[in-house]
Scaffold this motif. Structure first.
Motif: not given
Length: 438
Positions: A214-221, A156-161
């Motif tokens: 920072q290694t996580l993807n904020p927009r993986p989709c 639903r948002d960046l935090k949840e992602c």
């Protein structure tokens, strides 16, 4: 009460339809002009177009992100790829993995409520198409959706992602999950000391957690969005040979405009049909005249730009001089508004990239020695200065303004620095601050 007749003479300036259309034509790009010419052929039976064999060979990639300095790459052989709709792909996978109709309906509902980055956009106005899905169903659907697409889809948002990626891929990293869940705003504001204090951890641990996040993807989709390559055709092409700059308008592919000879016999006749033909003949002449006037105006403007901005064409934006529309208008003896319209929606291709023609016009800032410097050059200096600053103690806008005044002799306010920094998409000093591990 007396009644009488009075005669009064007034002088009014009226804009004719032809003048209004000529002004509109001046603002068209070459591509828009081509579309307009083809529209006129459909509306005016006297206009007959002759196609040119030559098509535009100068093309530049137009990326989705906005970049003020363009690129010199010229992919003449690139072919646009049309990909299958990603939502349809997800639904096909759902039918294969979950054969029961209720689950397919739930996933279909979720998939069609994903935005271009794969985030789930649900609110009280979201239509369920007659399907009743409570929160438990939605949560179940998100877990099922994770199996179809990359981890983070349906958030639903960046935090949840980010949390979904940590929970699924790094379940052992509980500190990172806690930091994202409770202090994501502090990360955005780069309040490292406050994070260390609230979580009772060392600055070194804060840095390690930040590096991991920072290694996580904020927009993986982001594959959901249309990232297909788009192209633009420049209106003006500047070339250099033996250090001499020349230019030409990239309009050789425009169709030739000719009069349909089948109607010439009606021009001098005296009947109702001839009135219509005469009107269309005037429109035909106006079109030829307006296109030629547009062409001559652009040529005059570019001649001045090549002379006034010669250093720019040699060295790029760092050598751009202050130049206003009025200064060019005075040289070519036209009104400033005419120059403004003629430079709107125009792309100029130079030896080092293609740019909006309006970027070559920039206002000036005064220097201590009585000279002036362009806003574009100041922005380049600002960008370079911030790139070289101490990342643990970045300069405030006020400090940068003082540096420009004392070291560069450029009088500039803190507010102007802030404005330029935002235009360059450079964050504020506290958001540029990096973690210092002692």
């Amino acid at each position: 009460m007396e009644l009488g007749l009075q005669q009064r003479q007034e002088l009014n300036l009226l804009m004719t339809v032809e003048l209004r259309q000529a002004i509109e034509l001046l603002q068209y790009s070459t591509y828009e002009l081509e579309q307009y010419i083809r529209e006129q052929e459909l509306e005016n039976p006297l206009i007959q177009l002759k196609e040119k064999e030559e098509r535009p060979v100068y093309e530049e990639r137009l990326h989705r992100r906005s970049a003020p300095f363009g690129s010199s790459e010229m992919p003449l052989d690139a072919v646009q790829c049309v990909e299958e709709n990603k939502r349809e792909e997800l639904l096909k996978q759902a039918k294969l993995m979950y054969p029961d109709a209720p689950t397919q309906s739930l996933l279909k509902y979720l998939v069609y409520n994903l935005d271009d980055n794969g985030f789930l956009q649900l609110n009280e106005h979201t239509s369920t198409a007659g399907l009743a899905f409570n929160e438990d169903c939605i949560e179940k659907g998100i877990h099922l959706l994770q199996e179809l697409g990359p981890i983070g889809i349906g958030a639903r948002d960046l935090k949840e992602c980010l949390l979904l990626q940590i929970i699924y891929n790094y379940p052992q990293n509980r500190l990172a999950a806690y930091l994202v869940e409770h202090h994501l705003n502090l990360i955005a504001e780069r309040k490292w000391n406050e994070i260390a204090s609230k979580m009772n951890i060392s600055m070194n641990e804060v840095k390690n957690l930040f590096d991991f996040i920072q290694t996580l993807n904020p927009r993986p989709c982001s594959f959901m969005s249309d990232n297909s390559t788009k192209y633009l055709t420049p209106d003006i092409i500047v070339e250099v040979s033996d250090e001499v700059f020349t230019f030409h308008l990239n309009d050789s592919y425009l169709p030739g405009i000719h009069m349909n000879s089948n109607y010439s016999q009606y021009l001098h006749a005296k009947n109702d049909a001839s009135k219509y033909i005469q009107t269309q003949y005037k429109n035909y002449q106006w079109l030829l005249s307006s296109i030629e006037q547009r062409r001559n105006t652009i040529i005059k403007i570019v001649h001045v730009l090549l002379e006034k901005q010669e250093d720019f064409f040699k060295n790029g934006f760092q050598s751009l001089k202050p130049l206003t529309l009025k200064e060019v208008a005075d040289v070519i003896e036209m009104h400033e508004s005419t120059v403004s319209r003629a430079t709107t929606n125009k792309v100029i291709q130079t030896p080092f990239g293609s740019f909006d023609l309006r970027l070559l016009f920039t206002s000036k800032l005064e220097t201590s020695d009585g000279n002036s410097v362009s806003q574009t050059k100041v922005k380049k200096l600002l960008e370079s200065f911030i790139a070289q600053e101490n990342k643990f103690k970045p300069y405030s806008d006020q400090k940068i303004a003082e540096y420009f005044s004392t070291e560069k002799g450029i009088t500039i306010s803190r507010r102007t620095i802030s404005k330029y920094r935002e235009e360059l998409r450079i964050p504020s000093s506290n958001r540029r601050k990096e973690i210092q591990v002692l």
